[in-house]
Enzyme design. Sequence first.
Site, PDB file in Angstrom:
ATOM      1  N   ILE A 128       3.738  42.614 -53.733  1.00  0.00           N
ATOM      2  CA  ILE A 128       3.750  41.229 -54.246  1.00  0.00           C
ATOM      3  C   ILE A 128       2.325  40.652 -54.341  1.00  0.00           C
ATOM      4  CG2 ILE A 128       6.140  40.635 -53.597  1.00  0.00           C
ATOM      5  CD1 ILE A 128       4.858  38.985 -51.229  1.00  0.00           C
ATOM      6  N   THR A 154      11.636  31.001 -42.357  1.00  0.00           N
ATOM      7  CA  THR A 154      12.182  31.103 -41.001  1.00  0.00           C
ATOM      8  C   THR A 154      12.119  29.774 -40.253  1.00  0.00           C
ATOM      9  OG1 THR A 154      11.683  32.090 -38.845  1.00  0.00           O
ATOM     10  CG2 THR A 154       9.862  31.917 -40.339  1.00  0.00           C
ATOM     11  N   ASP A 155      12.998  29.629 -39.269  1.00  0.00           N
ATOM     12  CA  ASP A 155      12.942  28.428 -38.413  1.00  0.00           C
ATOM     13  C   ASP A 155      11.744  28.478 -37.463  1.00  0.00           C
ATOM     14  OD1 ASP A 155      13.849  30.444 -36.700  1.00  0.00           O
ATOM     15  OD2 ASP A 155      15.586  29.328 -35.956  1.00  0.00           O
ATOM     16  N   GLU A 156      11.089  29.659 -37.363  1.00  0.00           N
ATOM     17  CA  GLU A 156       9.959  29.789 -36.429  1.00  0.00           C
ATOM     18  C   GLU A 156       8.767  28.934 -36.856  1.00  0.00           C
ATOM     19  OE1 GLU A 156       9.249  33.777 -35.021  1.00  0.00           O
ATOM     20  OE2 GLU A 156      11.313  34.352 -35.400  1.00  0.00           O
ATOM     21  N   TYR A 169       2.844  35.629 -37.117  1.00  0.00           N
ATOM     22  CA  TYR A 169       3.947  35.718 -38.086  1.00  0.00           C
ATOM     23  C   TYR A 169       4.389  34.330 -38.552  1.00  0.00           C
ATOM     24  CZ  TYR A 169       8.830  35.848 -39.659  1.00  0.00           C
ATOM     25  OH  TYR A 169       9.984  35.646 -40.365  1.00  0.00           O
ATOM     26  N   LYS A 184       4.121  32.449 -42.242  1.00  0.00           N
ATOM     27  CA  LYS A 184       5.288  31.957 -43.002  1.00  0.00           C
ATOM     28  C   LYS A 184       5.142  30.459 -43.267  1.00  0.00           C
ATOM     29  CE  LYS A 184       8.597  33.901 -44.109  1.00  0.00           C
ATOM     30  NZ  LYS A 184       8.913  34.710 -45.310  1.00  0.00           N
TER      31      LYS A 184
END
Length: 354
Positions: free
Chosen positions: A61, A135-137, A160, A164
């Site tokens: 990507i 993500t909820d993170e 990470y 995100k």
Amino acid sequence: MDTYFVTGGSGFIGSNFIQLIHESILDANIINLDKLTYAGNPANLSKIENSDRYHFVKGDICDAAIIAKIFDDYKPTFIVNFAAESHVDRSITGPGEFIQTNIVGTYTLLNESLNYYTDLTDEDKKRFRFHHVSTDEVYGSLGDKGYFTEHTSYDPSSPYSASKASSDHLVRAWHRTFGLPVLITNCSNNYGPYQFPEKLIPLMILNCLDGKSLPVYGTGENVRDWLYVEDHCEAILHVVKMGTVGETYNIGGNNEIRNLEIVETICDLLDEIKPCGDGKTYRELITFVKDRPGHDFRYAIDATKIKNELGWYPKHTFKTGIRDTINWYLENDTWWEFIRSGEYRQYYKAQYES
Ligand code: NAD
Ligand code: TYD
């Protein structure tokens, strides 16, 4: 006829999503762009690999030319971006790939999507969507109380989740500044078939079967909100089809469980389904190990918005989902033995690089 341009479709959630589209939208065309990193496994899609509605492109990507060519060749209606480096522990030992794929890769996809979108007819512009899976993170860590809503401030802890979070900000910026019709979903921890055996649930199942120790970080008190992957994929489809452009939707499983309880549940179910045979129990394999640095204590999603606005709610409870997942891993030993032996890397390298 709708054409779905899916990135990262050979990974865990992407492959479940592609199978859902293929089975439930019988005239949909699917293009899967995947770099086939260690986490990408074409065997996840072996059931549909010969379908004339499925097209695989091996690529990155971060490669603008390959993305432009896919837009040109297939004229997609929707793009759904799953491609990412996804494992927190790997982001601690090697953050570089996370910055490259999750941030630079998302930027490259946004740029090429905007080029494509700009040249669409007004009619096609109305339908086009850029859906970003996150993500909820990104919201950081909760204490004992409270839930993440779509208005919770971003406060990521790991390389990470920070990568995100950056990608989510870029996606919003491409909407607000350039008018790209985007959608974002932030979901909780997924589990189910085809999950790479480095994440908590498949790792524990396979370690039990191998008689290896079950490494629980810290005291095992950390809480995650477990979402069955099939529920997640259905939620994404709801948002792609009906979500309001520019909006974010949180997706959760209403299944808040402490890590130690997850591991004990897996042990107990395996004692019932496939006992060790030597009078021992799988719980004896549990080992408490050094905690993960920056380990978020608790994640919990408030999924009221997607329920009220789009009518989606999770159908699987953890009780049924975990039993189905264990049975899937027991029935699909050739799938995970191929991964665990490392042979799949060599096999696909030879297949796609010749
Ligand atoms: P995964 O690691 O199983 O799969 C990722 C896929 O992306 C692999 O097929 C890999 O080959 C591909 N990929 C990696 N880098 C690429 C690149 N540069 N170009 C093209 N393809 C590339 O991940 P997953 O668990 O399926 O997660 C999918 C998405 O959902 C990710 O964006 C992740 O952040 C998000 N997410 C996952 C969870 C979870 O519990 N697994 C929870 C919340 C959000
Ligand atoms: P993981 O599956 O890596 O997902 P995430 O870190 O994205 O939430 O881990 C889920 C939880 O399980 C997390 O709190 C860390 C913990 N964990 C262990 O205790 N032992 C392990 O071996 C792993 C991989 C995770």
